[in-house]
Design an enzyme around this catalytic site. Structure first.
Site, short mmCIF file in Angstrom:
data_model
loop_
_atom_site.label_atom_id
_atom_site.label_comp_id
_atom_site.label_asym_id
_atom_site.label_seq_id
_atom_site.Cartn_x
_atom_site.Cartn_y
_atom_site.Cartn_z
N LYS A 226 0.33 0.87 -9.86
CA LYS A 226 -0.12 1.65 -8.71
C LYS A 226 -1.52 2.17 -9.02
CE LYS A 226 1.13 5.62 -5.78
NZ LYS A 226 2.17 6.63 -5.49
N GLY B 193 -2.43 4.99 -2.51
CA GLY B 193 -2.80 4.06 -3.55
C GLY B 193 -2.31 2.66 -3.24
N LEU B 194 -2.84 1.71 -3.98
CA LEU B 194 -2.47 0.31 -3.82
C LEU B 194 -1.50 -0.06 -4.92
CD1 LEU B 194 -3.22 -2.36 -2.28
CD2 LEU B 194 -4.90 -2.74 -4.10
N MET C 248 0.85 -1.20 0.00
CA MET C 248 0.00 0.00 0.00
C MET C 248 0.89 1.24 0.00
SD MET C 248 -3.14 1.20 0.09
CE MET C 248 -4.18 -0.09 0.74
N GLY C 249 0.69 2.14 -0.98
CA GLY C 249 1.45 3.37 -1.02
C GLY C 249 0.79 4.44 -0.17
N ASP D 262 10.11 13.41 0.58
CA ASP D 262 9.68 12.23 1.36
C ASP D 262 10.61 11.05 1.11
OD1 ASP D 262 8.06 10.91 3.17
OD2 ASP D 262 6.71 10.16 1.63
#
Length: 329
Positions: free
Chosen positions: A22, A5-6, A1-2, A114
């Site tokens: 994604k 998003g997945l 899992m981002g 990030d």
């Protein structure tokens, strides 16, 4: 899992290659999410470099979920670090590739914001690629609030919440470098106050000229009464590391971002001499166009812009595939 998003693996039936997909769920549910998705797509289209994840396809489903298709790498640095200690040559090679990617990203006028081990992908050949540009921003922005994962967050983000630049990525890379050397996070803060305290235990109290740049009165009230601490030699903490590794780390983990080493300077450091090649550390051909970034637009407008970018991507891709190969005549 981002972050929003997945992500799953799949096989491209045309090329028979493994890819990562994604899925951005409900990207047009809010203007903020619409803008963030648009920004990530624009960045993935613009940034083309060996150490940055590359976009191989993008499409929208009938339900308006968006799918980014990228190359698939077997693992990420977080998983590697939690599975076993890294040998010296791998630490060097991974750090070199991170900095090589950052040199290119920063030359495009982009700050990743990030950078952390889980956003650094690695394959079985130890090729490394930086991913997840959902939080990326223009250089030297006026920004509000915290953005990056706490352990890897530069002190100027905690102290000012206002102006910061490419140096925040160098700090994050330094934290990742330290984690590769030690096998555990360098600054594992429980909250932002504890995070700052852990940093000052090792690096000492911020210099007065850094404290003077603090924009938030609440932060000033917190920082000014703190007891003065002296910077500890990093060699005392990293006893098993080579002196050149410690020296580079000292130059990356500097409180004052103005005195922090730049990516291109770090690449030329003796520690990275086995890999450094100034003729093979490219910069971006042009700056990224951030003109959309301050726009406060409704969802429908972001949607039109997104569809336009996707059509453009497929048109450019089709044109490249249809172009006749040069025969040298």
């Amino acid at each position: 899992m981002g972050a929003f998003g997945l992500v799953c693996s799949a096989k491209d039936q045309l090329t028979n290659q493994a890819v990562a997909v994604k899925k951005i769920m409900k990207p047009f549910s809010t203007p903020v999410l619409s803008k963030r998705t648009y920004r990530e797509l624009k960045l993935l289209k613009h940034l083309r470099h060996e150490n940055i994840i590359s976009l191989s396809d993008i499409f929208i489903s009938p339900l308006e979920d968006i799918y980014f298709v990228t190359e698939l790498l077997g693992t990420d640095l977080h998983r590697l670090l939690t599975s076993r200690p890294l040998e010296k040559q791998f630490i060097q090679y991974f750090l070199y590739q991170i900095l090589r990617g950052l040199k290119y990203i920063h030359s495009a006028g982009v700050v990743h914001r990030d950078l952390k081990p889980s956003n650094i992908l690695v394959n079985e050949n130890c090729d490394l690629k930086i991913c997840d540009f959902g939080l990326a921003r223009i250089q030297d922005p006026q920004v509000t609030g915290y953005v990056s994962t706490r352990y890897y967050r530069a002190p100027e983000i905690m102290l000012t919440w206002q102006k910061y630049d490419v140096e925040v990525d160098i700090w994050s890379a330094g934290c990742i470098f330290a984690e590769m050397l030690e096998g555990k996070p360098l600054f594992p803060g429980k909250d932002h106050v504890n995070q700052f305290s852990i940093i000052t235990e090792l690096l000492g109290t911020p210099p007065d000229d850094v404290i003077q740049t603090i924009c938030s009165e609440n932060t000033l009230r917190f920082v000014q009464p703190l007891p003065k601490r002296e910077r500890q030699p990093l060699a005392n903490k990293f006893k098993n590391a080579e002196p050149e590794a410690v020296d580079l780390l000292e130059n990356m983990l500097v409180f004052d971002p103005r005195k922090r080493v730049r990516a291109e300077q770090a690449l030329a450091h003796p520690y990275l001499a086995p890999y450094h090649d100034p003729t093979d550390e490219p910069i971006a051909e042009e700056k990224f166009d951030w003109s959309f970034n301050d726009a406060d637009l409704p969802v429908d407008t972001w949607k039109i812009m997104m569809y336009s970018e996707i059509l453009d991507y497929h048109n450019v891709d089709a044109a490249a595939q249809d172009a006749p190969e040069s025969n040298g005549s």
